[in-house]
Design a protein around this motif. Sequence first.
Motif, mmCIF file in Angstrom:
data_model
loop_
_atom_site.group_PDB
_atom_site.id
_atom_site.type_symbol
_atom_site.label_atom_id
_atom_site.label_comp_id
_atom_site.label_asym_id
_atom_site.label_seq_id
_atom_site.Cartn_x
_atom_site.Cartn_y
_atom_site.Cartn_z
ATOM 1 N N MET A 1 38.673 43.459 34.723
ATOM 2 C CA MET A 1 37.560 43.779 33.869
ATOM 3 C C MET A 1 37.492 42.812 32.686
ATOM 4 S SD MET A 1 35.866 47.004 32.500
ATOM 5 C CE MET A 1 35.371 47.329 30.848
ATOM 6 N N ALA A 2 38.612 42.538 32.050
ATOM 7 C CA ALA A 2 38.605 41.638 30.903
ATOM 8 C C ALA A 2 38.096 40.266 31.313
ATOM 9 C CB ALA A 2 39.995 41.530 30.303
ATOM 10 N N ALA A 3 38.543 39.754 32.456
ATOM 11 C CA ALA A 3 38.101 38.433 32.897
ATOM 12 C C ALA A 3 36.619 38.436 33.226
ATOM 13 C CB ALA A 3 38.916 37.980 34.105
ATOM 14 N N ALA A 4 36.131 39.505 33.854
ATOM 15 C CA ALA A 4 34.709 39.593 34.171
ATOM 16 C C ALA A 4 33.875 39.677 32.900
ATOM 17 C CB ALA A 4 34.438 40.791 35.075
ATOM 18 N N LEU A 5 34.318 40.453 31.920
ATOM 19 C CA LEU A 5 33.612 40.520 30.644
ATOM 20 C C LEU A 5 33.652 39.176 29.945
ATOM 21 C CD1 LEU A 5 34.771 43.969 29.252
ATOM 22 C CD2 LEU A 5 32.470 43.346 29.980
ATOM 23 N N PHE A 6 34.797 38.521 29.977
ATOM 24 C CA PHE A 6 34.933 37.212 29.358
ATOM 25 C C PHE A 6 33.975 36.229 30.008
ATOM 26 C CE2 PHE A 6 37.029 33.082 28.748
ATOM 27 C CZ PHE A 6 37.108 33.080 27.363
ATOM 28 N N ILE A 74 35.112 31.519 37.144
ATOM 29 C CA ILE A 74 36.213 30.975 36.360
ATOM 30 C C ILE A 74 37.516 31.401 37.017
ATOM 31 C CG2 ILE A 74 36.321 32.952 34.794
ATOM 32 C CD1 ILE A 74 36.969 30.926 32.545
ATOM 33 N N SER A 75 38.492 30.504 36.984
ATOM 34 C CA SER A 75 39.838 30.862 37.441
ATOM 35 C C SER A 75 40.831 30.270 36.452
ATOM 36 C CB SER A 75 40.101 30.368 38.866
ATOM 37 O OG SER A 75 40.122 28.975 38.907
ATOM 38 N N PHE A 76 41.853 31.054 36.151
ATOM 39 C CA PHE A 76 42.889 30.604 35.235
ATOM 40 C C PHE A 76 44.144 31.429 35.485
ATOM 41 C CE2 PHE A 76 40.930 34.116 33.080
ATOM 42 C CZ PHE A 76 41.926 34.712 32.313
ATOM 43 N N VAL A 77 45.256 30.923 34.994
ATOM 44 C CA VAL A 77 46.532 31.619 35.093
ATOM 45 C C VAL A 77 46.921 32.050 33.677
ATOM 46 C CG1 VAL A 77 48.957 31.459 35.746
ATOM 47 C CG2 VAL A 77 47.216 30.272 37.109
ATOM 48 N N PRO A 78 46.913 33.364 33.402
ATOM 49 C CA PRO A 78 47.257 33.830 32.058
ATOM 50 C C PRO A 78 48.680 33.420 31.671
ATOM 51 C CG PRO A 78 46.328 35.619 33.372
ATOM 52 C CD PRO A 78 46.568 34.476 34.303
ATOM 53 N N ASP A 79 48.843 33.031 30.405
ATOM 54 C CA ASP A 79 50.176 32.670 29.918
ATOM 55 C C ASP A 79 50.857 33.853 29.222
ATOM 56 O OD1 ASP A 79 48.569 32.716 27.658
ATOM 57 O OD2 ASP A 79 49.499 30.955 26.747
ATOM 58 N N ALA A 80 50.229 35.033 29.315
ATOM 59 C CA ALA A 80 50.788 36.265 28.744
ATOM 60 C C ALA A 80 50.149 37.448 29.459
ATOM 61 C CB ALA A 80 50.507 36.331 27.249
ATOM 62 N N ASP A 81 50.782 38.614 29.359
ATOM 63 C CA ASP A 81 50.201 39.838 29.908
ATOM 64 C C ASP A 81 49.007 40.269 29.064
ATOM 65 O OD1 ASP A 81 52.120 39.948 31.893
ATOM 66 O OD2 ASP A 81 53.367 41.411 30.844
ATOM 67 N N PHE A 82 48.054 40.955 29.703
ATOM 68 C CA PHE A 82 46.891 41.494 28.993
ATOM 69 C C PHE A 82 46.695 42.934 29.429
ATOM 70 C CE2 PHE A 82 42.544 42.621 28.316
ATOM 71 C CZ PHE A 82 42.179 41.972 27.152
ATOM 72 N N MET A 117 45.860 42.043 33.270
ATOM 73 C CA MET A 117 46.225 40.736 33.806
ATOM 74 C C MET A 117 47.722 40.532 33.574
ATOM 75 S SD MET A 117 43.165 38.189 32.618
ATOM 76 C CE MET A 117 42.398 39.017 31.248
ATOM 77 N N LYS A 118 48.360 39.921 34.557
ATOM 78 C CA LYS A 118 49.797 39.657 34.463
ATOM 79 C C LYS A 118 50.050 38.170 34.217
ATOM 80 C CE LYS A 118 51.650 43.667 35.308
ATOM 81 N NZ LYS A 118 52.343 44.327 34.229
ATOM 82 N N LYS A 119 51.016 37.892 33.371
ATOM 83 C CA LYS A 119 51.412 36.517 33.084
ATOM 84 C C LYS A 119 51.771 35.811 34.386
ATOM 85 C CE LYS A 119 54.858 33.788 30.625
ATOM 86 N NZ LYS A 119 55.969 33.809 29.674
ATOM 87 N N GLY A 120 51.208 34.625 34.598
ATOM 88 C CA GLY A 120 51.532 33.812 35.758
ATOM 89 C C GLY A 120 50.784 34.142 37.026
ATOM 90 N N VAL A 121 49.952 35.208 37.032
ATOM 91 C CA VAL A 121 49.193 35.594 38.225
ATOM 92 C C VAL A 121 47.750 35.133 38.060
ATOM 93 C CG1 VAL A 121 48.408 37.504 39.662
ATOM 94 C CG2 VAL A 121 50.683 37.592 38.621
ATOM 95 N N GLN A 122 47.293 34.252 38.959
ATOM 96 C CA GLN A 122 45.958 33.663 38.846
ATOM 97 C C GLN A 122 44.879 34.729 38.827
ATOM 98 O OE1 GLN A 122 45.148 30.183 41.163
ATOM 99 N NE2 GLN A 122 42.955 30.538 41.149
ATOM 100 N N VAL A 123 43.889 34.535 37.954
ATOM 101 C CA VAL A 123 42.727 35.404 37.839
ATOM 102 C C VAL A 123 41.509 34.609 38.295
ATOM 103 C CG1 VAL A 123 41.239 36.654 36.226
ATOM 104 C CG2 VAL A 123 43.727 36.678 35.902
ATOM 105 N N ASN A 124 40.714 35.200 39.192
ATOM 106 C CA ASN A 124 39.465 34.601 39.651
ATOM 107 C C ASN A 124 38.353 35.595 39.359
ATOM 108 O OD1 ASN A 124 40.618 32.209 41.006
ATOM 109 N ND2 ASN A 124 41.525 33.753 42.336
ATOM 110 N N ALA A 125 37.337 35.169 38.637
ATOM 111 C CA ALA A 125 36.230 36.055 38.293
ATOM 112 C C ALA A 125 34.916 35.331 38.533
ATOM 113 C CB ALA A 125 36.334 36.490 36.833
ATOM 114 N N ALA A 126 33.904 36.100 38.893
ATOM 115 C CA ALA A 126 32.566 35.551 39.098
ATOM 116 C C ALA A 126 31.557 36.579 38.613
ATOM 117 C CB ALA A 126 32.328 35.229 40.567
ATOM 118 N N ASN A 127 30.418 36.081 38.129
ATOM 119 C CA ASN A 127 29.378 36.979 37.651
ATOM 120 C C ASN A 127 28.054 36.240 37.631
ATOM 121 O OD1 ASN A 127 28.257 39.336 36.748
ATOM 122 N ND2 ASN A 127 29.428 39.443 34.850
#
Length: 164
Positions: A1-6, A74-82, A117-127
């Motif tokens: 949800m955070a990545a989709a909102l972002f 957008i796709s990115f790998v978080p450097d911290a937990d969210f 979101m977990k640190k080190g786990v790639q996030v892929n979002a589209a909107n």
Amino acid sequence: MAAALFLTLVLLAATAAQAVPVPEAWLDADSFLTIFAFKGPVRWSNCGDPATQSFNGTISPNPPIRGGKIKGSISFVPDADFTSGKISVDLWYNGSPAIQVPLPIKCNPSTKGYCPMKKGVQVNAANTVTVPKYLRPGHYNGTAILLNQDNHQMLCIKAEGDLA
């Protein structure tokens, strides 16, 4: 949800959605407003740490068209937990501050999608969002920053473009 909102906020910033205070009477004036295209592509870049906050993203079509749909990913790998935090969006019109939007985010067990979101786990979002027709011609730019529960900056994106 955070990545989709972002991503949604980044798309809005990239198309300068709601960047200019618009009189209430203009909100229903779409029937007489012509659709303008951006003079060139919307440019976006990383304004965070290039080593820990890199991302890949697309906007289509680029340049966007007023009144039309714009798709983004957008796709990115978080450097911290969210697990909670906020998205801060600052938008400018012709060099003047137009709006600042802090959007708090809290993940809960029923949240689906990209939160937490977990640190080190790639996030892929589209909107997909619609570019408002009532935007005035001019130069638009914005910054969107994703901060986690520890106020750690996880992602920072700058976008700008010129509306004809």
